[in-house]
Design an enzyme around this catalytic site. Structure first.
Site, mmCIF file in Angstrom:
data_model
loop_
_atom_site.group_PDB
_atom_site.id
_atom_site.type_symbol
_atom_site.label_atom_id
_atom_site.label_comp_id
_atom_site.label_asym_id
_atom_site.label_seq_id
_atom_site.Cartn_x
_atom_site.Cartn_y
_atom_site.Cartn_z
ATOM 1 N N HIS A 104 -10.114 5.028 -2.956
ATOM 2 C CA HIS A 104 -8.813 4.439 -3.262
ATOM 3 C C HIS A 104 -7.895 4.668 -2.057
ATOM 4 C CE1 HIS A 104 -5.746 2.842 -5.861
ATOM 5 N NE2 HIS A 104 -4.936 3.791 -5.432
ATOM 6 N N GLU A 174 -10.863 5.653 6.070
ATOM 7 C CA GLU A 174 -11.985 5.271 5.188
ATOM 8 C C GLU A 174 -13.289 5.200 5.983
ATOM 9 O OE1 GLU A 174 -9.781 2.821 1.692
ATOM 10 O OE2 GLU A 174 -10.509 1.613 3.340
HETATM 11 C C1 GAR Z 1 -10.154 -0.576 0.938
HETATM 12 O O1 GAR Z 1 -8.982 -0.146 1.573
HETATM 13 C C2 GAR Z 1 -10.366 0.190 -0.356
HETATM 14 O O2 GAR Z 1 -9.901 1.504 -0.302
HETATM 15 C C3 GAR Z 1 -9.550 -0.628 -1.322
HETATM 16 O O3 GAR Z 1 -9.803 -1.964 -0.954
HETATM 17 C C4 GAR Z 1 -10.008 -2.020 0.457
HETATM 18 C C5 GAR Z 1 -11.234 -2.860 0.714
HETATM 19 O O4 GAR Z 1 -11.407 -3.127 2.073
HETATM 20 N N1 GAR Z 1 -9.909 -0.375 -2.678
HETATM 21 C C6 GAR Z 1 -9.030 -0.415 -3.688
HETATM 22 O O5 GAR Z 1 -7.870 -0.708 -3.541
HETATM 23 C C7 GAR Z 1 -9.601 -0.070 -5.056
HETATM 24 N N2 GAR Z 1 -8.555 0.099 -6.004
HETATM 25 P P1 GAR Z 1 -12.792 -3.689 2.617
HETATM 26 O O6 GAR Z 1 -13.231 -4.826 1.674
HETATM 27 O O7 GAR Z 1 -12.493 -4.196 3.975
HETATM 28 O O8 GAR Z 1 -13.772 -2.576 2.603
#
Ligand code: GAR
Length: 195
Positions: A104, A174
């Site tokens: 998250h 991340e």
């Molecule tokens: C990421 O920042 C992840 O932490 C978030 O969506 C993004 C996806 O990026 N997740 C959430 O908000 C879940 N509630 P990506 O598709 O480029 O990996």
């Protein structure tokens, strides 16, 4: 070999980063990518990296099958949510107890719950005048963003930040930490499993 499945609803840059991280690992690998969105860019990323990907509807997901069947077909041991926006239903939670993790892009328990994702989340953090934000990696349970926290990392929020700038800073965290935490956690919960 520990087989990991990555669930993603959209772009999939974390999914790609995780696939690459485990590419030469002899103990675990990303064996399958799953999405509720047929047009999600994560399918292209998976294809380019030689990982099979699969799309399901929300109804199919909520029933458990055929998603569970797919997970069994690929002998999935551990599930990683990476930008996945649906709530994980009970049949899948039951089949994978303490074996599903999520990331998250904020410091839970603040700024969690349904609808808290993407620009909306980062905007809320900036508007509240928070001095820091970050990432939370947690086990998944029946409530959005409320499972046991495994790991958090922090970054500053600058008064001049746009939601995009903050999202970029958080994405960096991340990419750096999610694969390592997956590796450690999957080993702990699935370790010693022969496949
Ligand atoms: C990421 O920042 C992840 O932490 C978030 O969506 C993004 C996806 O990026 N997740 C959430 O908000 C879940 N509630 P990506 O598709 O480029 O990996």
């Amino acid at each position: 070999m520990i087989n990991i499945a990555v669930f993603a609803s959209g772009n999939g840059s974390n999914a790609e980063n995780i696939i690459r991280y485990f590419k030469d690992n002899e103990e675990m690998r990303v064996a399958l990518v799953l999405s509720n969105n047929q047009n999600a860019y994560v399918h292209t990323r998976a294809k380019n990296l030689g990982v099979p990907s699969y799309t399901f509807s929300k109804d199919e997901f909520d029933k458990g099958d055929p998603v569970l069947q797919k997970l069994q077909e690929y002998r999935i041991d551990f599930i990683v949510l990476a930008g996945f926006l649906l709530k994980v239903p009970e049949p899948i939670l039951k089949a994978y107890p303490q074996r599903i993790v999520n990331i998250h892009p904020a410091l839970l328990p603040k700024y969690g719950g349904k609808g808290m994702y993407g620009d909306r989340l980062h905007k809320a953090v900036i508007q509240a005048g928070e001095k820091e934000s970050g990432i939370t990696i947690h086990f998944v349970n029946e409530c959005y963003d409320e499972g046991e926290i495994i790991f958090q990392a922090r970054c500053p929020v600058l008064p001049s930040d746009t939601p995009e700038e903050l999202a970029q800073r958080i994405h960096k965290l991340e990419y750096e930490y999610y694969p390592q935490v997956i590796e450690k956690t999957a080993k702990q919960v699935c370790g010693g499993k022969e496949k």
